[in-house]
Enzyme design. Sequence first.
Site, PDB file in Angstrom:
ATOM      1  N   CYS A 180       0.822  -1.221   0.000  1.00 47.48           N
ATOM      2  CA  CYS A 180       0.000   0.000   0.000  1.00 47.48           C
ATOM      3  C   CYS A 180       0.852   1.266   0.000  1.00 47.48           C
ATOM      4  O   CYS A 180       0.654   2.165  -0.830  1.00 47.48           O
ATOM      5  CB  CYS A 180      -0.985  -0.017   1.168  1.00 47.48           C
ATOM      6  SG  CYS A 180      -0.260   0.165   2.814  1.00 47.48           S
ATOM      7  N   HIS A 213      -2.615   1.550   6.797  1.00 51.07           N
ATOM      8  CA  HIS A 213      -2.976   1.425   5.384  1.00 51.07           C
ATOM      9  C   HIS A 213      -3.117   2.814   4.789  1.00 51.07           C
ATOM     10  O   HIS A 213      -3.441   3.784   5.490  1.00 51.07           O
ATOM     11  CB  HIS A 213      -4.291   0.651   5.217  1.00 51.07           C
ATOM     12  CG  HIS A 213      -4.583   0.282   3.792  1.00 51.07           C
ATOM     13  ND1 HIS A 213      -3.916  -0.718   3.132  1.00 51.07           N
ATOM     14  CD2 HIS A 213      -5.462   0.811   2.883  1.00 51.07           C
ATOM     15  CE1 HIS A 213      -4.377  -0.821   1.890  1.00 51.07           C
ATOM     16  NE2 HIS A 213      -5.305   0.110   1.717  1.00 51.07           N
ATOM     17  N   HIS A 252      -5.628   2.014  -4.400  1.00 56.17           N
ATOM     18  CA  HIS A 252      -4.759   1.459  -3.357  1.00 56.17           C
ATOM     19  C   HIS A 252      -4.413   0.014  -3.671  1.00 56.17           C
ATOM     20  O   HIS A 252      -5.039  -0.623  -4.527  1.00 56.17           O
ATOM     21  CB  HIS A 252      -5.421   1.562  -1.977  1.00 56.17           C
ATOM     22  CG  HIS A 252      -6.619   0.668  -1.801  1.00 56.17           C
ATOM     23  ND1 HIS A 252      -6.811  -0.119  -0.689  1.00 56.17           N
ATOM     24  CD2 HIS A 252      -7.699   0.419  -2.606  1.00 56.17           C
ATOM     25  CE1 HIS A 252      -7.947  -0.793  -0.798  1.00 56.17           C
ATOM     26  NE2 HIS A 252      -8.510  -0.485  -1.943  1.00 56.17           N
TER      27      HIS A 252
END
Length: 350
Positions: free
Chosen positions: A265, A313, A325
């Site tokens: 990520c 994240h 993402h």
Amino acid sequence: MASHRRTSQPGRTTAARTSRVAALSVAATAAALATPTAQAAPGETPADVASRVDRLYQQAEKATEQYDAAGERADKLRADLNDLQDEAARGQERVNRMRDGLGSLAGAQYRSGGFDPALALMLSSDPDSYLDRAEALDRISNRQLTQLEELREAKRALDQHRSEATAKLNELNRVRATLRARKRDVQGKLATAQRLVNSLSAADRARFASRLAERTSRSARGFDLSDLSGLGPASGRAAAAVAAARAAVGAPYAWGSTGPSTFDCSGLMVWSYRHAGVALPRTSQAQLGAGQHVPLGQARPGDLVIYRNDASHVGMYVGGGQVVHAPYPGARVRYDPVGMMPIAAVTRPA
């Protein structure tokens, strides 16, 4: 001036990092196959398995971010160590040259005036010539004293560089140990998740995949898109980063990777903004502080959306209420609703 250290070949660092990521991915797969198969608990539904796997993925992602941070620290320590080793090599050469120069001066002084000056003057057949030589020797003596002090200072600097290099090497070894521990942590969680998925029937695996997708859309339900400004990118660099992130859609997730063909990520954010000429920190926790925080209602394409309380994240807002993402292992870079999970902050890189 030539260094005593052998310099690395161009591209070797990048290639080594790519090889390391590939090796870790292979190792994670091998661990999943080599470890006894985990089974879903009796009566456990695909939805229950999806929840368990989702938790494992979140834990693995947090461990991945810690691994990435340790890797970034190791890279910095290696660069610092290389610089210190270069400094020490140059310092040793300087000390050697000074010693040679002092040896030459001492030899000249001995040959020209190696006994008592008063006696030498009394015995000299040409006192004026002797006094000229004595004055020259006095200048040599003063120069020698100056060079001795310079030599002492050079040796102190050399000892300092060597001491700092030793400390950096010791810290690097500690960080390497941390990297190994994080690697085992990530691989263990991913292997457990994979074994759970493998324990399902083909039909249940299909339902499992749909459950994971449902969890994302369910998290985003009720999110008010009217809160978003609908404005364009804040800068040309942000626009370039958005274009790069969009171009990465469809690329596989791979933990520890910053592209160009696989990403985790935070690695996707690093890669996208690199295309815009902006160097982002490696981890989502560090990216949290990599720019100005803005309210979600003022989000613009290119802003980083940091998720969860532990900032484990990150996605890039690309407009229209969506982020791009790298979701989790086994998934590919994709679009999802910006409210897919709890938002910690929105950061606009400088």
